[in-house]
Design an enzyme around this catalytic site. Sequence first.
Site, PDB file in Angstrom:
ATOM      1  N   ASN A  47       9.228 -36.243  -0.831  1.00  0.00           N
ATOM      2  CA  ASN A  47       7.816 -35.919  -0.659  1.00  0.00           C
ATOM      3  C   ASN A  47       7.209 -35.332  -0.105  1.00  0.00           C
ATOM      4  OD1 ASN A  47       7.850 -38.799   0.271  1.00  0.00           O
ATOM      5  ND2 ASN A  47       5.259 -38.579  -0.408  1.00  0.00           N
ATOM      6  N   GLU A  73       4.086 -33.359   2.167  1.00  0.00           N
ATOM      7  CA  GLU A  73       2.833 -32.757   2.085  1.00  0.00           C
ATOM      8  C   GLU A  73       1.908 -31.884   2.461  1.00  0.00           C
ATOM      9  OE1 GLU A  73       1.524 -36.907   3.896  1.00  0.00           O
ATOM     10  OE2 GLU A  73       1.888 -37.689   1.125  1.00  0.00           O
ATOM     11  N   CYS A 120       6.054 -34.149  -4.316  1.00  0.00           N
ATOM     12  CA  CYS A 120       6.753 -35.241  -4.854  1.00  0.00           C
ATOM     13  C   CYS A 120       7.671 -35.209  -4.412  1.00  0.00           C
ATOM     14  CB  CYS A 120       6.247 -36.074  -5.637  1.00  0.00           C
ATOM     15  SG  CYS A 120       4.364 -37.104  -6.641  1.00  0.00           S
ATOM     16  N   GLU A 154      10.595 -36.788  -6.089  1.00  0.00           N
ATOM     17  CA  GLU A 154      10.798 -36.301  -7.573  1.00  0.00           C
ATOM     18  C   GLU A 154      11.314 -35.516  -7.947  1.00  0.00           C
ATOM     19  OE1 GLU A 154       8.854 -38.462  -7.330  1.00  0.00           O
ATOM     20  OE2 GLU A 154       9.061 -39.890  -8.413  1.00  0.00           O
ATOM     21  N   CYS A 168       5.654 -40.107 -10.654  1.00  0.00           N
ATOM     22  CA  CYS A 168       3.551 -40.621 -11.396  1.00  0.00           C
ATOM     23  C   CYS A 168       3.853 -39.253 -12.692  1.00  0.00           C
ATOM     24  CB  CYS A 168       2.955 -38.737 -10.495  1.00  0.00           C
ATOM     25  SG  CYS A 168       3.483 -37.842 -10.352  1.00  0.00           S
ATOM     26  N   CYS A 180       5.697 -36.059 -12.492  1.00  0.00           N
ATOM     27  CA  CYS A 180       6.711 -35.915 -12.283  1.00  0.00           C
ATOM     28  C   CYS A 180       7.942 -36.052 -13.557  1.00  0.00           C
ATOM     29  CB  CYS A 180       7.472 -36.810 -10.960  1.00  0.00           C
ATOM     30  SG  CYS A 180       6.631 -35.965  -9.539  1.00  0.00           S
TER      31      CYS A 180
HETATM   32  N1  THU Z   1       4.894 -39.456  -4.417  1.00  0.00           N
HETATM   33  C1  THU Z   1       5.986 -39.101  -4.885  1.00  0.00           C
HETATM   34  O1  THU Z   1       6.428 -38.639  -3.394  1.00  0.00           O
HETATM   35  N2  THU Z   1       6.516 -39.598  -6.341  1.00  0.00           N
HETATM   36  C2  THU Z   1       5.377 -40.300  -6.679  1.00  0.00           C
HETATM   37  O2  THU Z   1       6.320 -40.433  -8.444  1.00  0.00           O
HETATM   38  C3  THU Z   1       4.221 -40.382  -6.775  1.00  0.00           C
HETATM   39  C4  THU Z   1       3.502 -40.043  -5.723  1.00  0.00           C
HETATM   40  C5  THU Z   1       4.184 -39.171  -2.999  1.00  0.00           C
HETATM   41  C6  THU Z   1       3.267 -37.478  -3.367  1.00  0.00           C
HETATM   42  C7  THU Z   1       2.797 -38.203  -1.904  1.00  0.00           C
HETATM   43  O3  THU Z   1       3.018 -36.986  -0.598  1.00  0.00           O
HETATM   44  C8  THU Z   1       2.188 -39.691  -1.799  1.00  0.00           C
HETATM   45  O4  THU Z   1       3.413 -40.424  -2.232  1.00  0.00           O
HETATM   46  C9  THU Z   1       1.278 -40.028  -2.187  1.00  0.00           C
HETATM   47  O5  THU Z   1       0.734 -40.052  -3.399  1.00  0.00           O
END
Ligand code: THU
Length: 165
Positions: free
Chosen positions: A66, A68, A77, A79, A116, A119
Site C-alpha cells: 500500500n 498512502e 491498496c 492489491e 477491500c 480491490c
Molecule cells: N489496504 C490495502 O492495502 N488493502 C486492502 O485491501 C485494505 C486496505 C490499505 C489501504 C491503506 O493504506 C491501509 O490499508 C489502511 O486502510
Amino acid sequence: MNQKFTKLVVSTEFEVYESEKDLNADENSLLQKAQQALKNAYAPYSNFYVGAAILLENGEIVVGNNQENAAYPSGLCAERVAIFHASAIHPGIPVKTIAVCCKAPGSVMETPVPPCGACRQVIAEYETKYGKAIRIIMQGEKGKVYASTSIESLLPLMFNRKYLK
Ligand code: THU
C-alpha cells in the site's frame, strides 16, 4: 403473509489452513513474498502495512504494497498496486494467484486480511478479462490462512464487462 418474492441465496466458501505451513510449497513461497513486500509499504498515516504478491501464468511474480498519501484517497491498496504493476509490465499474461497479508501496529494480526471492495472489483476485472479464475490467498501477520479458488467467493453477483454487451 403474501410474499411476492423468492429468495436468491448466495453461498461462498473458503479453504481454511491453520498456518502457511499447510499450503503447498509454491503457495507458501508466494505468501512469504507478500510478507516481504509489506515491509516496503508506505503507510505513514494508517501504519497498517499490506503486502501482495502475484503469480502470473508465465511464472513471473510481481509484488505490491500500500502507498498512502497526505490526501488520503490518492493512496492505493497493495492489491491494486501489485495487479496494475503486473498488467503494466506483463500485459496479456493472466493472473494465476494473488497472496495478501498485513501487519497492524500494536498487535500481531492473526486474522487473514481480505481485500477491500475496490480491490475485489479490480481483481474481478482481470479474472473476467482472461476468463481464468484467480486464486486468492489471505493471511494477517501470522496464523490462519484463507484461500479461495476465484474472486467469485469474495464478490458474488459481481458487476463485470458481461453487462456492458
Ligand atoms: N489496504 C490495502 O492495502 N488493502 C486492502 O485491501 C485494505 C486496505 C490499505 C489501504 C491503506 O493504506 C491501509 O490499508 C489502511 O486502510
